[in-house]
Design a protein around this motif. Structure first.
Motif, short mmCIF file in Angstrom:
data_model
loop_
_atom_site.label_atom_id
_atom_site.label_comp_id
_atom_site.label_asym_id
_atom_site.label_seq_id
_atom_site.Cartn_x
_atom_site.Cartn_y
_atom_site.Cartn_z
N PHE A 142 14.61 -34.65 -23.95
CA PHE A 142 14.19 -35.79 -23.14
C PHE A 142 14.34 -37.06 -23.97
O PHE A 142 14.43 -37.01 -25.19
CB PHE A 142 12.76 -35.63 -22.64
CG PHE A 142 11.72 -35.59 -23.73
CD1 PHE A 142 11.17 -36.76 -24.25
CD2 PHE A 142 11.27 -34.38 -24.23
CE1 PHE A 142 10.22 -36.73 -25.24
CE2 PHE A 142 10.32 -34.33 -25.23
CZ PHE A 142 9.79 -35.51 -25.74
N ARG A 143 14.37 -38.19 -23.30
CA ARG A 143 14.55 -39.46 -23.98
C ARG A 143 13.23 -40.21 -24.13
O ARG A 143 12.33 -40.07 -23.29
CB ARG A 143 15.57 -40.33 -23.24
CG ARG A 143 16.98 -39.74 -23.31
CD ARG A 143 18.04 -40.73 -22.85
NE ARG A 143 19.37 -40.17 -23.03
CZ ARG A 143 20.49 -40.86 -22.85
NH1 ARG A 143 20.45 -42.14 -22.46
NH2 ARG A 143 21.66 -40.28 -23.04
N ALA A 144 13.14 -40.98 -25.19
CA ALA A 144 11.93 -41.75 -25.47
C ALA A 144 12.34 -42.95 -26.33
O ALA A 144 13.51 -43.10 -26.72
CB ALA A 144 10.89 -40.90 -26.19
N GLY A 172 6.03 -42.26 -37.51
CA GLY A 172 6.04 -43.12 -36.34
C GLY A 172 5.62 -42.42 -35.07
O GLY A 172 5.18 -41.26 -35.06
N THR A 173 5.77 -43.14 -33.95
CA THR A 173 5.39 -42.68 -32.63
C THR A 173 6.54 -42.92 -31.66
O THR A 173 7.15 -43.98 -31.65
CB THR A 173 4.14 -43.42 -32.11
OG1 THR A 173 3.05 -43.17 -33.00
CG2 THR A 173 3.75 -42.93 -30.72
N LEU A 174 6.83 -41.92 -30.83
CA LEU A 174 7.77 -42.05 -29.72
C LEU A 174 6.98 -42.15 -28.42
O LEU A 174 5.97 -41.45 -28.25
CB LEU A 174 8.69 -40.84 -29.65
CG LEU A 174 9.54 -40.52 -30.88
CD1 LEU A 174 10.37 -39.27 -30.63
CD2 LEU A 174 10.45 -41.69 -31.23
N THR A 175 7.43 -42.98 -27.50
CA THR A 175 6.76 -43.12 -26.21
C THR A 175 7.76 -42.85 -25.10
O THR A 175 8.83 -43.46 -25.04
CB THR A 175 6.16 -44.53 -26.04
OG1 THR A 175 5.23 -44.77 -27.10
CG2 THR A 175 5.45 -44.66 -24.70
N HIS A 176 7.36 -41.92 -24.22
CA HIS A 176 8.17 -41.60 -23.05
C HIS A 176 7.94 -42.66 -21.97
O HIS A 176 6.97 -43.41 -22.02
CB HIS A 176 7.79 -40.21 -22.53
CG HIS A 176 8.68 -39.67 -21.47
ND1 HIS A 176 8.44 -39.89 -20.12
CD2 HIS A 176 9.80 -38.92 -21.53
CE1 HIS A 176 9.38 -39.30 -19.41
NE2 HIS A 176 10.21 -38.70 -20.23
N ALA A 177 8.81 -42.70 -20.97
CA ALA A 177 8.68 -43.69 -19.90
C ALA A 177 7.38 -43.55 -19.13
O ALA A 177 6.88 -44.52 -18.54
CB ALA A 177 9.88 -43.58 -18.95
N VAL A 223 14.37 -48.59 -30.66
CA VAL A 223 15.61 -47.88 -30.31
C VAL A 223 15.29 -46.70 -29.39
O VAL A 223 14.19 -46.14 -29.43
CB VAL A 223 16.36 -47.38 -31.56
CG1 VAL A 223 16.78 -48.55 -32.42
CG2 VAL A 223 15.52 -46.39 -32.36
N GLU A 224 16.25 -46.34 -28.57
CA GLU A 224 16.10 -45.20 -27.67
C GLU A 224 16.65 -43.96 -28.36
O GLU A 224 17.69 -44.01 -29.03
CB GLU A 224 16.86 -45.43 -26.36
CG GLU A 224 16.59 -44.35 -25.33
CD GLU A 224 17.29 -44.61 -24.01
OE1 GLU A 224 16.99 -43.92 -23.03
OE2 GLU A 224 18.16 -45.51 -23.96
N VAL A 225 15.94 -42.84 -28.16
CA VAL A 225 16.31 -41.61 -28.85
C VAL A 225 16.26 -40.44 -27.87
O VAL A 225 15.73 -40.54 -26.77
CB VAL A 225 15.36 -41.32 -30.04
CG1 VAL A 225 15.39 -42.45 -31.04
CG2 VAL A 225 13.94 -41.08 -29.55
N GLU A 226 16.81 -39.32 -28.32
CA GLU A 226 16.72 -38.07 -27.56
C GLU A 226 16.00 -37.04 -28.42
O GLU A 226 16.36 -36.82 -29.57
CB GLU A 226 18.10 -37.56 -27.19
CG GLU A 226 18.07 -36.28 -26.35
CD GLU A 226 19.44 -35.84 -25.92
OE1 GLU A 226 19.87 -36.19 -24.80
OE2 GLU A 226 20.11 -35.14 -26.72
N VAL A 227 14.96 -36.43 -27.86
CA VAL A 227 14.15 -35.42 -28.57
C VAL A 227 14.63 -34.04 -28.16
O VAL A 227 14.69 -33.72 -26.97
CB VAL A 227 12.66 -35.60 -28.23
CG1 VAL A 227 11.84 -34.50 -28.91
CG2 VAL A 227 12.18 -36.98 -28.65
N ASN A 228 14.94 -33.22 -29.16
CA ASN A 228 15.47 -31.88 -28.90
C ASN A 228 14.53 -30.76 -29.31
O ASN A 228 14.88 -29.58 -29.20
CB ASN A 228 16.80 -31.71 -29.64
CG ASN A 228 17.87 -32.63 -29.10
OD1 ASN A 228 18.46 -32.35 -28.07
ND2 ASN A 228 18.12 -33.74 -29.78
#
Length: 584
Positions: A21-23, A34-39, A60-65
């Protein structure tokens, strides 16, 4: 809102979701945490080592696998790839480095921002010499590599084991004062591969990845006895029936006779009865067959009676688990080891909002144990795994006739399921735990045929999550219709609890109850006055549970009714609209 304002926001709990998914990177410290935040607002911790071939930058936008439990709670993101284009990344990386420079003390040297750092080198494969250790005759080799970090008096560890076709992973925490005592387990995970060679390759991949995240590691080899040929399993219908018919007082003797016979026949279950569960741990492959990889991770809480297995919990405990719960259930119940299993508890069939236990229940009733099952619980999951409102249960209506021995049934889910025409001749306890009970389910409960029922707990929930209950729908229960032997009645988690209290006080069922559970509703001080005016109608109860309501005047209620349980009252923050305790 600027990028760094995200640091001030309260992080929302991360719901289960499918991968990838992207975050967006919304927070970052100079040391790469750090912290990633989903939509949808859900957040995930991460470290710079999880970023493959790039350095993190805010915005920046990333993809979590991948996802794993984090030692400090919640989930951490793994195997993160960059989605933003090169120009955006360069700008965000420069902004991030500039912000770090501003945060440093004036005396600290500040280097020029780097527009794009070189990717880190790939990890060097971890050489585990023990994998090639010679194996003595009639034994098998188990190789375990343990990784450790220490922080604030705690040891954070991760163990990866290779045992034939199985790879097992355990991650947890212990105190440095008592390192042998694990005080918290973050993850237990098993994998079964087609061949030992494939399992070894998977083991090597795991330890190579893990070495980057831990400071120290050790490897140990254990040699365990290996059977000559396939295990032998035999049957003696007469002795098996004697154990099943035995009273609690005589069951031990019946089990001993059966176990002695198994030993004499060379059946491993006899040795298991004699040595206890530790024998199962060292002989999982022989006793559990194709589901041996689940022991301790997805096959849990084994219940024993005089050395014979009688109950278990089956669940998918890892977001990335490939286990199909229905198939797992069928395979387990076909095992000779499960010959006397009568109690089963299940975790989620899916971590998404499409949970469905229909096929799991079908696997139970169509198994050799179906007609003998006495206890079923579909409730073993936490809100971190899935909110109750996101959890339908499926269609159970076709299977009641195949459960003639069932005595206990507990279903925990939100709206989205069918009970149908319930006909359970031996059921004694029914618990329907819900945050949004539908009218159709209430009608099924009211019309159910369960002549031996002694306890009925109905959780109604919030209309914001699909609840459709009202007093008129449960009036037959208040009249005692169909629940003639019930002495424990729960109208729980209800947003029409004031009306239900008034109706219950005038009901035909109340005089024969021992326990009345009105917990988790919206009862307030006005309802206390109603109960105080009807003390004579309530004083015969052994327990009147009004816990987790909205009552302030608890002391006066307890003074008049010593049988009252009124723990953990909630604050009535919104006098205009009050909520039950469990909705979402």
């Amino acid at each position: 809102m600027g990028f760094f304002d995200f640091l001030k926001k309260k992080q929302a709990p991360a719901p289960p979701r499918s991968l990838p998914f992207r975050a967006m990177v919304t927070a970052l410290t100079p040391d790469g945490v750090g912290t990633l935040t989903h939509a949808d607002g859900a957040t995930y911790r991460f470290g710079a080592t999880a970023c493959r071939g790039w350095q993190p930058a805010i915005g920046v936008e990333v993809e979590v696998n991948g996802l794993d439990p984090h030692p400090l709670g919640g989930l951490r993101a793994l195997n993160i790839s960059l989605v933003s284009d090169a120009q955006t990344y360069a700008a965000r990386f420069a902004e991030t480095q500039a912000e770090f420079a501003r945060q440093r003390p004036a005396t600290s040297p500040v280097g020029a921002p780097v527009t794009r750092p070189p990717p880190p080198p790939p990890p060097v494969p971890l050489k585990v010499r023990e994998l090639d250790a010679p194996v003595p005759a009639r034994q098998r080799k188990v190789v375990t590599t343990r990784f450790e970090n220490t922080r604030d008096g705690l040891i954070f560890f991760r163990e990866v084991s290779w045992d034939g076709r199985v790879v097992r992973i355990v991650a947890g925490r212990s105190s440095q004062k008592t390192p042998q005592l694990v005080d918290h387990v973050f993850q237990k995970h098993g994998e079964k591969h087609a061949t030992p060679e494939e399992a070894r390759t998977a083991f090597e991949r795991h330890v190579t990845d893990d070495q980057r995240n831990f400071k120290t590691h050790t490897t140990a080899v254990t040699f365990l006895s290996q059977l000559d040929g396939p295990p032998k399993f035999v049957s003696n219908p007469e002795l098996e029936a004697a154990f099943e018919r035995a009273s609690p007082e005589s069951r031990g003797a019946a089990a001993q006779v059966y176990a002695d016979w198994l030993l004499g026949q060379g059946d491993l279950r006899g040795e298991l009865a004699a040595q206890g569960p530790v024998f199962l741990e060292t002989n999982a492959s022989a006793l559990l067959g194709e589901v041996d990889y689940t022991l301790g991770s997805e096959l849990l809480d084994l219940k024993w009676s005089h050395g014979l297995l009688v109950g278990a919990t089956l669940k998918r405990t890892h977001l990335d688990s490939s286990t199909n719960l229905a198939t797992f259930t069928a395979q387990f119940l076909e095992l000779p080891l499960a010959r006397f299993v009568t109690e089963l508890r299940f975790g989620l069939a899916s971590f998404e909002s499409d949970n469905d236990w229909t096929k799991t229940l079908a696997a139970v009733v169509n198994s050799p144990r179906g007609s003998s099952i006495t206890r079923l619980c579909f409730d073993d999951y936490t809100r971190e795994e899935c909110e109750i409102s996101w959890t339908p249960f499926g269609d159970f209506s076709p299977y009641w006739s195949k459960l003639p021995s069932l005595e206990w049934l507990h279903i925990r889910s939100g709206a989205g399921g069918t009970l149908g025409a319930i006909d359970l001749p031996n059921l004694k306890t029914f618990i329907r735990e819900s945050g949004g009970l539908s009218e159709g389910e209430i009608e099924s409960i009211v019309r159910a045929k369960w002549p031996k029922l002694e306890r009925l707990d109905v959780w109604f929930g919030s209309d914001g999550y699909g609840a459709e209950g009202n007093v008129s729908l449960v009036q037959p229960l208040l009249d005692g219709v169909g629940i003639e032997r019930v002495t424990h009645l729960g109208f729980v988690n209800c947003e029409f609890s004031s009306e239900l209290l008034a109706a219950t006080l005038q009901s035909k069922v109340l005089p024969r109850l021992k326990v009345l559970d009105l917990s988790k509703g919206i009862l307030g001080d006005a309802d206390v006055e109603v109960m105080l005016k009807n003390v004579d109608r309530l004083k015969h109860l052994e327990r009147l549970d009004v816990s987790e309501n909205l009552i302030d005047d608890v002391d006066r209620l307890k003074a008049a009714l010593p049988n009252v349980v009124a723990d953990d009252q909630r604050d009535d923050d919104d006098g205009e609209y009050r909520y039950c305790a469990v909705g979402e």
